[in-house]
Write a protein that holds these residues in place. Sequence first.
Motif, PDB file in Angstrom:
ATOM      1  N   ARG A 226       0.825  -1.209   0.000  1.00 49.11           N
ATOM      2  CA  ARG A 226       0.000   0.000   0.000  1.00 49.11           C
ATOM      3  C   ARG A 226       0.857   1.255   0.000  1.00 49.11           C
ATOM      4  O   ARG A 226       0.403   2.320  -0.419  1.00 49.11           O
ATOM      5  N   THR A 227       2.094   1.128   0.475  1.00 50.76           N
ATOM      6  CA  THR A 227       2.977   2.298   0.520  1.00 50.76           C
ATOM      7  C   THR A 227       4.238   2.116  -0.326  1.00 50.76           C
ATOM      8  O   THR A 227       4.888   3.092  -0.666  1.00 50.76           O
ATOM      9  N   GLY A 228       4.576   0.863  -0.611  1.00 50.02           N
ATOM     10  CA  GLY A 228       5.826   0.595  -1.313  1.00 50.02           C
ATOM     11  C   GLY A 228       7.038   0.701  -0.397  1.00 50.02           C
ATOM     12  O   GLY A 228       8.176   0.690  -0.868  1.00 50.02           O
ATOM     13  N   LEU A 229       6.803   0.802   0.907  1.00 53.44           N
ATOM     14  CA  LEU A 229       7.891   0.971   1.874  1.00 53.44           C
ATOM     15  C   LEU A 229       7.904  -0.192   2.855  1.00 53.44           C
ATOM     16  O   LEU A 229       6.940  -0.963   2.950  1.00 53.44           O
ATOM     17  N   SER A 230       9.000  -0.307   3.604  1.00 50.24           N
ATOM     18  CA  SER A 230       9.049  -1.304   4.666  1.00 50.24           C
ATOM     19  C   SER A 230       7.850  -1.103   5.587  1.00 50.24           C
ATOM     20  O   SER A 230       7.543   0.027   5.987  1.00 50.24           O
ATOM     21  N   ALA A 231       7.182  -2.211   5.921  1.00 46.98           N
ATOM     22  CA  ALA A 231       5.944  -2.110   6.692  1.00 46.98           C
ATOM     23  C   ALA A 231       6.201  -1.468   8.052  1.00 46.98           C
ATOM     24  O   ALA A 231       7.154  -1.817   8.741  1.00 46.98           O
ATOM     25  N   ARG A 232       5.349  -0.514   8.400  1.00 52.13           N
ATOM     26  CA  ARG A 232       5.415   0.098   9.733  1.00 52.13           C
ATOM     27  C   ARG A 232       4.390  -0.642  10.592  1.00 52.13           C
ATOM     28  O   ARG A 232       3.184  -0.525  10.375  1.00 52.13           O
ATOM     29  N   THR A 233       4.876  -1.402  11.539  1.00 51.40           N
ATOM     30  CA  THR A 233       4.001  -2.305  12.286  1.00 51.40           C
ATOM     31  C   THR A 233       4.536  -2.494  13.698  1.00 51.40           C
ATOM     32  O   THR A 233       5.752  -2.374  13.929  1.00 51.40           O
ATOM     33  N   ASP A 234       3.626  -2.794  14.616  1.00 56.71           N
ATOM     34  CA  ASP A 234       4.056  -3.079  15.994  1.00 56.71           C
ATOM     35  C   ASP A 234       4.436  -4.547  16.174  1.00 56.71           C
ATOM     36  O   ASP A 234       4.869  -4.941  17.251  1.00 56.71           O
ATOM     37  N   VAL A 235       4.247  -5.354  15.125  1.00 53.63           N
ATOM     38  CA  VAL A 235       4.581  -6.780  15.211  1.00 53.63           C
ATOM     39  C   VAL A 235       6.039  -6.979  14.809  1.00 53.63           C
ATOM     40  O   VAL A 235       6.471  -6.512  13.761  1.00 53.63           O
ATOM     41  N   LEU A 236       6.772  -7.675  15.658  1.00 54.38           N
ATOM     42  CA  LEU A 236       8.171  -7.972  15.338  1.00 54.38           C
ATOM     43  C   LEU A 236       8.261  -9.258  14.527  1.00 54.38           C
ATOM     44  O   LEU A 236       8.937  -9.304  13.497  1.00 54.38           O
ATOM     45  N   THR A 237       7.601 -10.309  15.007  1.00 54.34           N
ATOM     46  CA  THR A 237       7.509 -11.557  14.229  1.00 54.34           C
ATOM     47  C   THR A 237       6.096 -12.092  14.309  1.00 54.34           C
ATOM     48  O   THR A 237       5.409 -11.923  15.322  1.00 54.34           O
ATOM     49  N   ALA A 238       5.676 -12.745  13.249  1.00 49.69           N
ATOM     50  CA  ALA A 238       4.359 -13.396  13.208  1.00 49.69           C
ATOM     51  C   ALA A 238       4.560 -14.827  12.739  1.00 49.69           C
ATOM     52  O   ALA A 238       5.139 -15.061  11.673  1.00 49.69           O
ATOM     53  N   THR A 239       4.109 -15.769  13.548  1.00 46.05           N
ATOM     54  CA  THR A 239       4.195 -17.188  13.204  1.00 46.05           C
ATOM     55  C   THR A 239       2.778 -17.721  13.015  1.00 46.05           C
ATOM     56  O   THR A 239       1.909 -17.472  13.848  1.00 46.05           O
ATOM     57  N   VAL A 240       2.563 -18.429  11.914  1.00 46.93           N
ATOM     58  CA  VAL A 240       1.218 -18.937  11.626  1.00 46.93           C
ATOM     59  C   VAL A 240       1.286 -20.416  11.256  1.00 46.93           C
ATOM     60  O   VAL A 240       2.191 -20.837  10.524  1.00 46.93           O
ATOM     61  N   LEU A 241       0.335 -21.186  11.767  1.00 44.19           N
ATOM     62  CA  LEU A 241       0.128 -22.573  11.353  1.00 44.19           C
ATOM     63  C   LEU A 241      -1.060 -22.606  10.414  1.00 44.19           C
ATOM     64  O   LEU A 241      -2.064 -21.933  10.651  1.00 44.19           O
ATOM     65  N   ALA A 242      -0.962 -23.393   9.357  1.00 40.08           N
ATOM     66  CA  ALA A 242      -2.028 -23.458   8.348  1.00 40.08           C
ATOM     67  C   ALA A 242      -2.038 -24.856   7.740  1.00 40.08           C
ATOM     68  O   ALA A 242      -1.124 -25.654   7.973  1.00 40.08           O
ATOM     69  N   PRO A 243      -3.061 -25.165   6.960  1.00 34.75           N
ATOM     70  CA  PRO A 243      -3.108 -26.492   6.330  1.00 34.75           C
ATOM     71  C   PRO A 243      -1.936 -26.756   5.394  1.00 34.75           C
ATOM     72  O   PRO A 243      -1.611 -27.907   5.110  1.00 34.75           O
ATOM     73  N   ASP A 244      -1.309 -25.723   4.862  1.00 38.19           N
ATOM     74  CA  ASP A 244      -0.082 -25.914   4.096  1.00 38.19           C
ATOM     75  C   ASP A 244       0.818 -24.699   4.288  1.00 38.19           C
ATOM     76  O   ASP A 244       0.380 -23.635   4.745  1.00 38.19           O
ATOM     77  N   VAL A 245       2.073 -24.866   3.933  1.00 38.71           N
ATOM     78  CA  VAL A 245       3.062 -23.843   4.265  1.00 38.71           C
ATOM     79  C   VAL A 245       2.866 -22.570   3.446  1.00 38.71           C
ATOM     80  O   VAL A 245       3.196 -21.465   3.907  1.00 38.71           O
ATOM     81  N   LEU A 246       2.298 -22.669   2.261  1.00 41.05           N
ATOM     82  CA  LEU A 246       2.067 -21.455   1.470  1.00 41.05           C
ATOM     83  C   LEU A 246       1.018 -20.569   2.145  1.00 41.05           C
ATOM     84  O   LEU A 246       1.168 -19.350   2.220  1.00 41.05           O
ATOM     85  N   GLN A 247      -0.043 -21.193   2.638  1.00 43.20           N
ATOM     86  CA  GLN A 247      -1.047 -20.409   3.363  1.00 43.20           C
ATOM     87  C   GLN A 247      -0.445 -19.810   4.627  1.00 43.20           C
ATOM     88  O   GLN A 247      -0.771 -18.680   5.012  1.00 43.20           O
ATOM     89  N   ALA A 248       0.401 -20.588   5.284  1.00 40.04           N
ATOM     90  CA  ALA A 248       1.048 -20.080   6.499  1.00 40.04           C
ATOM     91  C   ALA A 248       1.942 -18.884   6.176  1.00 40.04           C
ATOM     92  O   ALA A 248       1.949 -17.881   6.899  1.00 40.04           O
ATOM     93  N   GLU A 249       2.680 -18.971   5.089  1.00 43.96           N
ATOM     94  CA  GLU A 249       3.569 -17.888   4.671  1.00 43.96           C
ATOM     95  C   GLU A 249       2.776 -16.605   4.396  1.00 43.96           C
ATOM     96  O   GLU A 249       3.143 -15.515   4.843  1.00 43.96           O
ATOM     97  N   VAL A 250       1.690 -16.751   3.667  1.00 41.00           N
ATOM     98  CA  VAL A 250       0.868 -15.575   3.331  1.00 41.00           C
ATOM     99  C   VAL A 250       0.270 -14.968   4.600  1.00 41.00           C
ATOM    100  O   VAL A 250       0.326 -13.753   4.818  1.00 41.00           O
ATOM    101  N   ALA A 251      -0.288 -15.827   5.447  1.00 37.49           N
ATOM    102  CA  ALA A 251      -0.960 -15.323   6.658  1.00 37.49           C
ATOM    103  C   ALA A 251       0.031 -14.644   7.600  1.00 37.49           C
ATOM    104  O   ALA A 251      -0.286 -13.622   8.219  1.00 37.49           O
ATOM    105  N   ALA A 252       1.236 -15.203   7.716  1.00 34.08           N
ATOM    106  CA  ALA A 252       2.229 -14.587   8.601  1.00 34.08           C
ATOM    107  C   ALA A 252       2.600 -13.197   8.104  1.00 34.08           C
ATOM    108  O   ALA A 252       2.727 -12.248   8.885  1.00 34.08           O
ATOM    109  N   LYS A 253       2.751 -13.067   6.808  1.00 33.20           N
ATOM    110  CA  LYS A 253       3.117 -11.762   6.238  1.00 33.20           C
ATOM    111  C   LYS A 253       1.973 -10.762   6.406  1.00 33.20           C
ATOM    112  O   LYS A 253       2.199  -9.592   6.742  1.00 33.20           O
TER     113      LYS A 253
END
Lengths: 298, 104
Positions: A226-253
């Motif tokens: 949305r900005t084209g810049l490094s995300a400004r966020t209060d989250v340092l890391t996000a770990t997600v479990l999903a039915p497959d690793v691609l969904q987990a990758e997308v959800a974590a991001k």
Amino acid sequence: MGTQVTAVVDAEALPSLDQVPLWFAGWEKTLSRFREDGELSRLNRTTGTRHSVSPTLLEVLQASLAAAVVSEGLVVPTLHDAMLAEGYDRSFDEMIAVSSADRKRVASRPDGLWKSIEVNQVEGSVHLPLGARLDLGGIAKGWAADRAARMLSASGPALVDAGGDISVTGPPQDGYGWPIGVADPYQPGKTIELLMVEAGGIATSGRDRRRWMQDGQWKHHIIDPRTGLSARTDVLTATVLAPDVLQAEVAAKVALILGSREGLQWIEERPWLAGLLVLGNGELCPSSRLHQYQWSAV
Amino acid sequence: MTEKLSSGHKPQGLPGLKFLITIGALAGTFSGWAFLASRNSSGASTSSATLPSALSNMPLPTLVPPPGGVSGGGLVSTSGTSVPRKPLRAVSAPPAPVVVSRSS
């Protein structure tokens, strides 16, 4: 892919594993934007024209476009130039030795270009609109982990970890889950959680690594389209479990880009996901379904 | 997108043989399993402390002979190809993670 890969197979007989490094080497050459002689780099040099691509590149590109739809435009493949503009213009190992003044400055632009990418599955061809150069990044890594795990699963339940993106094809022969740790971003080498996973995928997205200083500001590799810049966020890391690793990758991001409040809500709205956010202030924010996977003594 | 992620959180039993490769560096995967097996065997040991006097004065239990045709004394294998039972995995200590999910 600039990362460490681990493969584990639970089998009574030794499976043939000597091909695994060759698989990853081949996928890296096809999918990495840092390989000038690679297929993705060649494709990126032909924006504005239709170009034939290999089945692997076609498949990963389709996965990345699906990720863009699922994430409502938050995880997109067309951030190559934005990455360059933020200073991520070479492999991270090389970046460390380069001062910000030496880096190329390329105008970034708000993203929506991914919607104009044309994929012809029958012909095996792709048309990138002008300026829409691709960075398949984490999607390529997750795809590779998933593909390798599935190929190894012919010998037995398999787990493949491609730099923290983990694919699990089934439970070990004891019938219980694989013990998988979640790294503590504040204490390298330590974990903050132990999860038991029978099948599916886990991915962690974070701004604790691959970060650099540019023009007096910390930058990192998670770009907010949305900005084209490094995300400004209060989250340092996000770990997600999903039915497959691609969904987990997308959800974590997505969770990282949205921030803790919206990110956790995004996970909660999808009952097939569970997650754990570590905030910049050290706070831990588990989703309501994480307890299903946390290790516990009987 | 509606597939349910399966999970397990009651680790028991020893896993089968695992084969691991690492591209770039080896990860210590087996140490956790070995540790757990070790704990299980040591956990089965019993105390040899002296009985309290109140208990030591109690009469010994009466030994009842087994029914006719049944020999006593120890476990007997019923097959020359019997497979040893796997030891149960200890459940009081968490297993060592096989891998760790981290940002990269």
